[in-house]
Design a protein around this motif. Structure first.
Motif, PDB file in Angstrom:
ATOM      1  N   ILE A  26       6.263  -5.295  -5.719  1.00  0.00           N
ATOM      2  CA  ILE A  26       5.335  -5.299  -6.823  1.00  0.00           C
ATOM      3  C   ILE A  26       5.672  -3.906  -7.989  1.00  0.00           C
ATOM      4  O   ILE A  26       5.623  -4.259  -9.040  1.00  0.00           O
ATOM      5  N   THR A  27       6.196  -2.818  -7.380  1.00  0.00           N
ATOM      6  CA  THR A  27       6.761  -1.818  -7.936  1.00  0.00           C
ATOM      7  C   THR A  27       7.898  -2.128  -8.878  1.00  0.00           C
ATOM      8  O   THR A  27       7.990  -1.996 -10.077  1.00  0.00           O
ATOM      9  N   GLN A  28       8.835  -2.749  -8.506  1.00  0.00           N
ATOM     10  CA  GLN A  28       9.981  -3.497  -9.010  1.00  0.00           C
ATOM     11  C   GLN A  28      10.969  -2.451  -9.159  1.00  0.00           C
ATOM     12  O   GLN A  28      12.322  -2.720  -9.007  1.00  0.00           O
ATOM     13  N   ASN A  29      10.779  -1.316  -9.667  1.00  0.00           N
ATOM     14  CA  ASN A  29      11.927  -0.356 -10.091  1.00  0.00           C
ATOM     15  C   ASN A  29      11.129   1.078 -10.120  1.00  0.00           C
ATOM     16  O   ASN A  29       9.959   1.127  -9.437  1.00  0.00           O
ATOM     17  N   ASN A  39       0.846  -1.263  -0.001  1.00  0.00           N
ATOM     18  CA  ASN A  39       0.002  -0.128   0.127  1.00  0.00           C
ATOM     19  C   ASN A  39       0.816   1.322  -0.062  1.00  0.00           C
ATOM     20  O   ASN A  39       2.085   1.124   0.342  1.00  0.00           O
ATOM     21  N   ALA A  40       0.158   2.199  -0.197  1.00  0.00           N
ATOM     22  CA  ALA A  40       0.843   3.559  -0.376  1.00  0.00           C
ATOM     23  C   ALA A  40      -0.391   4.653  -0.030  1.00  0.00           C
ATOM     24  O   ALA A  40      -1.585   4.236  -0.579  1.00  0.00           O
ATOM     25  N   TRP A  41      -0.309   5.783   0.438  1.00  0.00           N
ATOM     26  CA  TRP A  41      -1.428   6.876   0.694  1.00  0.00           C
ATOM     27  C   TRP A  41      -0.849   8.125   0.750  1.00  0.00           C
ATOM     28  O   TRP A  41       0.502   8.298   0.938  1.00  0.00           O
ATOM     29  N   ARG A  90       0.422  -6.771 -12.426  1.00  0.00           N
ATOM     30  CA  ARG A  90       1.291  -7.441 -11.351  1.00  0.00           C
ATOM     31  C   ARG A  90       0.277  -7.407  -9.964  1.00  0.00           C
ATOM     32  O   ARG A  90       0.451  -8.424  -9.388  1.00  0.00           O
ATOM     33  N   MET A  91      -0.270  -6.237  -9.916  1.00  0.00           N
ATOM     34  CA  MET A  91      -1.130  -6.341  -8.931  1.00  0.00           C
ATOM     35  C   MET A  91      -2.316  -7.325  -9.043  1.00  0.00           C
ATOM     36  O   MET A  91      -2.607  -8.059  -7.905  1.00  0.00           O
ATOM     37  N   LYS A  92      -2.681  -7.646 -10.012  1.00  0.00           N
ATOM     38  CA  LYS A  92      -3.833  -8.566 -10.357  1.00  0.00           C
ATOM     39  C   LYS A  92      -3.278  -9.919 -10.149  1.00  0.00           C
ATOM     40  O   LYS A  92      -3.945 -10.742  -9.592  1.00  0.00           O
ATOM     41  N   ALA A  93      -2.165 -10.128 -10.599  1.00  0.00           N
ATOM     42  CA  ALA A  93      -1.454 -11.427 -10.473  1.00  0.00           C
ATOM     43  C   ALA A  93      -1.203 -11.820  -9.058  1.00  0.00           C
ATOM     44  O   ALA A  93      -1.379 -12.986  -8.594  1.00  0.00           O
ATOM     45  N   ARG A  94      -0.832 -11.005  -8.188  1.00  0.00           N
ATOM     46  CA  ARG A  94      -0.818 -11.084  -6.717  1.00  0.00           C
ATOM     47  C   ARG A  94      -1.964 -11.375  -5.963  1.00  0.00           C
ATOM     48  O   ARG A  94      -2.055 -12.091  -5.232  1.00  0.00           O
TER      49      ARG A  94
END
Length: 271
Positions: A123-126, A105-107, A224-228
């Motif tokens: 998830i962001t990776q880079n 998460n982030a906010w 990637r979010m969907k895959a997670r």
């Protein structure tokens, strides 16, 4: 009955007058709580949060969060200046902190106070993937979504008051309150929240492109979010956020628009 009509008209007048036009969306938005009151409260809450959590500083990841955030804020200021909104960021105090937490998460709080949890970094990776996330969060602040959510909550409460004043029969009032609670949430607050998320995705992908980050990474991040998530999610109409598939489709559609907008600022090569 006359007093009831006066109450309803007074509320409607208040709703009409307490609006502002947001330069990023061009929409009239509810602004019942002015930023001059909202920002100091948000800043105090942010400082309290940082004191109660483990903030990471001086690492490569922490420096990246700060670097990406600053570049996106500069992109926002360039966009605002070019579109005749030079003083719009008055009162904003951008701050970006990485917090040690496994949450993905982030906010962002009103006025530009941002937290990124370490759990989202795999998830962001880079740096470009992080720019997708931070662009989205910065967009929430720029579009004054926090102010609008507070205003919408006030409208929801006012609606309940009007209904209870207008209905004399106790049994009918109870039925109204039950129906209104569910209806205003599913038919009002949740769609309102989803529209904010969509606006933040749209503004965010444009900002990241102006900042020099490749907007093609935005739909890839959500893949990637969907895959997670493994495809496990509540129905979209019961969620505060659009579905992963909806976000992927929207962001894919907006990639070229983001590149075109960035080209107006001389940005044609992307990280």
């Amino acid at each position: 009955m006359k007093n009831k009509h006066i109450l309803v008209l007074s509320i409607l007048s208040f709703l009409i007058l307490a609006c502002a036009t947001n330069p990023f969306t061009g929409k009239k938005t509810m602004a019942f709580v002015p930023n001059s009151q909202l920002f100091p409260t948000a800043f105090a809450q942010y400082d309290a949060f940082l004191k109660e959590n483990k903030v990471i500083t001086g690492t490569e990841a922490a420096n990246m969060v700060n670097r990406v955030g600053q570049r996106l804020a500069v992109a926002a200021e360039r966009w605002l200046t070019a579109n005749g909104n030079i003083g719009y960021l008055e009162g904003y105090k951008w701050e970006y902190n990485l917090v040690n937490d496994s949450l993905v998460n982030a906010w962002c709080m009103p006025g530009g106070k941002i937290v990124v949890y370490t759990g989202i970094l795999p998830i962001t990776q880079n740096e470009t993937g992080l720019a997708v996330v931070l662009g989205h969060e910065i967009a929430h602040a720029l579009a004054n979504h926090g102010q609008q959510r507070m205003s919408a909550g006030m409208v929801q409460q006012l609606g309940a008051v009007v209904g209870n004043v207008a209905i004399n029969d106790e049994q009918s009032r109870q039925i109204f309150n039950q129906a209104y609670g569910v209806g205003s949430q599913v038919g009002g607050m949740l769609p309102f929240s989803r529209s904010h998320e969509t606006e933040a995705d749209h503004i965010g992908i444009i900002l990241m492109a102006i900042a020099g980050y490749n907007p093609e990474e935005a739909p890839e991040l959500w893949q990637r979010m969907k895959a997670r998530s493994g495809g496990q999610a509540p129905p979209e109409f019961l969620s505060t956020h659009p579905s992963n598939d909806t976000r992927i489709q929207n962001l894919t559609k907006w990639v070229q628009e983001a590149k075109t907008e960035a080209s107006k600022y001389g940005v044609t090569q992307f990280r």
